[in-house]
Design an enzyme around this catalytic site. Sequence first.
Site, mmCIF file in Angstrom:
data_model
loop_
_atom_site.group_PDB
_atom_site.id
_atom_site.type_symbol
_atom_site.label_atom_id
_atom_site.label_comp_id
_atom_site.label_asym_id
_atom_site.label_seq_id
_atom_site.Cartn_x
_atom_site.Cartn_y
_atom_site.Cartn_z
ATOM 1 N N GLU A 179 -21.670 -68.971 -3.152
ATOM 2 C CA GLU A 179 -20.861 -68.416 -4.250
ATOM 3 C C GLU A 179 -20.044 -67.180 -3.860
ATOM 4 O O GLU A 179 -20.435 -66.046 -4.161
ATOM 5 C CB GLU A 179 -21.763 -68.077 -5.441
ATOM 6 C CG GLU A 179 -22.470 -69.275 -6.034
ATOM 7 C CD GLU A 179 -23.058 -68.982 -7.411
ATOM 8 O OE1 GLU A 179 -22.974 -67.844 -7.881
ATOM 9 O OE2 GLU A 179 -23.603 -69.926 -8.020
ATOM 10 N N GLU A 227 -27.611 -76.025 -7.058
ATOM 11 C CA GLU A 227 -28.290 -75.293 -8.134
ATOM 12 C C GLU A 227 -27.913 -75.908 -9.471
ATOM 13 O O GLU A 227 -26.751 -76.228 -9.710
ATOM 14 C CB GLU A 227 -27.870 -73.809 -8.179
ATOM 15 C CG GLU A 227 -28.397 -72.982 -7.052
ATOM 16 C CD GLU A 227 -27.999 -71.500 -7.176
ATOM 17 O OE1 GLU A 227 -27.808 -71.015 -8.306
ATOM 18 O OE2 GLU A 227 -27.889 -70.859 -6.119
HETATM 19 C C1 NOJ Z 1 -26.269 -68.648 -8.885
HETATM 20 C C2 NOJ Z 1 -26.867 -67.861 -7.766
HETATM 21 O O1 NOJ Z 1 -26.682 -68.496 -6.550
HETATM 22 C C3 NOJ Z 1 -28.328 -67.504 -7.984
HETATM 23 O O2 NOJ Z 1 -28.644 -66.495 -7.072
HETATM 24 C C4 NOJ Z 1 -28.548 -67.082 -9.423
HETATM 25 O O3 NOJ Z 1 -29.839 -66.613 -9.636
HETATM 26 C C5 NOJ Z 1 -28.263 -68.270 -10.310
HETATM 27 N N1 NOJ Z 1 -26.889 -68.671 -10.143
HETATM 28 C C6 NOJ Z 1 -28.484 -67.997 -11.793
HETATM 29 O O4 NOJ Z 1 -27.624 -67.022 -12.236
#
Ligand code: NOJ
Length: 464
Positions: free
Chosen positions: A184, A370
Site C-alpha cells: 500500500e 487482505e
Molecule cells: C491495510 C494495511 O495493510 C494493514 O496494515 C491494516 O491494518 C489494514 N489495512 C486495516 O486497516
Amino acid sequence: MDYSKSNRRCCKGIAFVKPLRTFPKNFIWGAATSAYQIEGAYDEDGRGLSTWDVFCRQPGRIRENHTGEIACDHFHLYKDDVKLMRDIGLKAYRFSISWSRILPEGEGAINPKGFDFYSRLIDELIENGITPYVTLFHWDLPDNLEKKYGGWRSKEVSKRFADYAGIVSDRLSDRVKNWMTINEIACFTVLPHKLDRYAPAKVEPPKIVNQTIHNALYGHGLAVRAIRDNADTDVKIGIVENLAVTYPVLDLKKDIDAASKCFKDKNQAILFPLFKGNYSRQMIKKLGADMPDYTEEEMKVIAEPVDFIGYNIYGGSPVRHDDVNVYEVLPYPKGYPKTDMDWAVSPRSIYYALKYTKEYFGDIPVYLTENGMASDDDETQSEEIFDLDRLEYLRTHLDMSLKAIQDGFNLKGYFVWSFMDNFEWDWGFTKRFGIVRVNYSTMHRQRKLSSYFYENVIKSGSIL
Ligand code: NOJ
C-alpha cells in the site's frame, strides 16, 4: 461451548447441502499480518528503530498513545501463533519482515539475529504445512534512512530498498517462494506527507508527495530485479496495492462502463504506471509542475513484469453513469452498513476490482492479500466471541470472490486480515480486525466464531 467439536459436525453437515459452490483445488487460503503490528520486541536482538517507533512516541499521534513496542508479542509467541494457524487450517500465512531487524541502520551491517527470527518462523510454518508469503516493506522504514536521506523523498532509499530485498531473498528464498515487495504505497507517502497521518507525518508540498510515490514505485521495480538476481529461480514476485475500487450501482452496461472509466481515472498514480510503464497524459496535465522528477529508464524499472498483483480490498465507491461527466460517484446513505472503522460494506467491490483488472491489465494472477473487517468484539464475552458481523462479512466477500473465479477472473488466493487483533496504526489497539482475539494484558489468544467459519470454508473448499 467448544466450537472445535461443533465445527466438525458443521463440516460434515455442509457436505450434504447442495448445491455447494466450490473454489479451485489449488486456491490459496491464508491470513495476513505485518511486522510492526504484531511482533513487539522493538529493541530485542539488535533491531534498529523504525519511523513507526519514533512516530508512536510523539504524544497524541496514536489513540491512547499506544505503540507497537510490545504489540501482540508475536516475536516471543510465534510458535503458539503458528499452532493456532494450523488449528484453523490455514494453508498460507502472509507476514512482513521488519527491515530494521535485518539491517538496523537500513543499510550496511546485517544483523544475523534478525534473520534468525524469520528463519525460525519460516521453519515453524513449513513444519505445520503453512506456506509463507513474505512482504518486504509494510511501512516500517528504518529511521536512519529517514534521517540520513529524507526517507522516500529520496531515490537513495529506493536503491537501499532494492539492496535489502536482494539480501533477504538471497537468504530466505530456499524456503520462501512468494514475495511481495511493498504494501500500500499511499499509506507511507500520501498519508504522512499530505494528510499528516502515519509515520513520518510531515506535510510536504504536492510535488514532494508525488515524488515519494514515484520513488516507492521505483524502489519496487528495483527490488523486483534484485530479487530475480539474488533469489532461487522458482520464486514468484508481486506488489500489494490498496487500489481505488469502483463498482457500478446497477449491473447495467452504462453503469459498468462508467465505473470502469472511474477505475481508470482513480488509479493513475500507482496501478497504471506499474502495468503500463508510463504516467498518463491526463495525469501529466493535471499535476503540471507538481509531477515528480523521473526518467524514462525509471519508468521501465517500475513496469518490470511481476508474477502477480496483491489487492487489499475493504470496500469501494459506487458509481453510476452521468450524461455530462461520464460517471458520478454516489455517497453512501446514512444508516448504510459500516464496519467499526466506519467503512461501508460493499462485497461487489471484489468482483469489479477483478473485472476491471482483467479489462485493463490482462489476465495477471491476483491474490486478495487482505480482506476483513474491524468490529467491536465485546470484551465481556470472555468465553466465546460471537463476531457474527465479521463472519457475514467474510461470507459475502468470499461469495463474490468465487463468483469472480467462476466468471473467469484470475483470482488465486484469499488472505483474511487479520489472523489476530493487532496494532491498527494510528488507531492503536482500539480497532480489532482479527479472527483470533488478543487480550493485550495477558497476551492470551482466543478464536472468534469467524475463525470457525473460515476453518469450515477451508476444509470444504466451498461456500453455499
Ligand atoms: C491495510 C494495511 O495493510 C494493514 O496494515 C491494516 O491494518 C489494514 N489495512 C486495516 O486497516
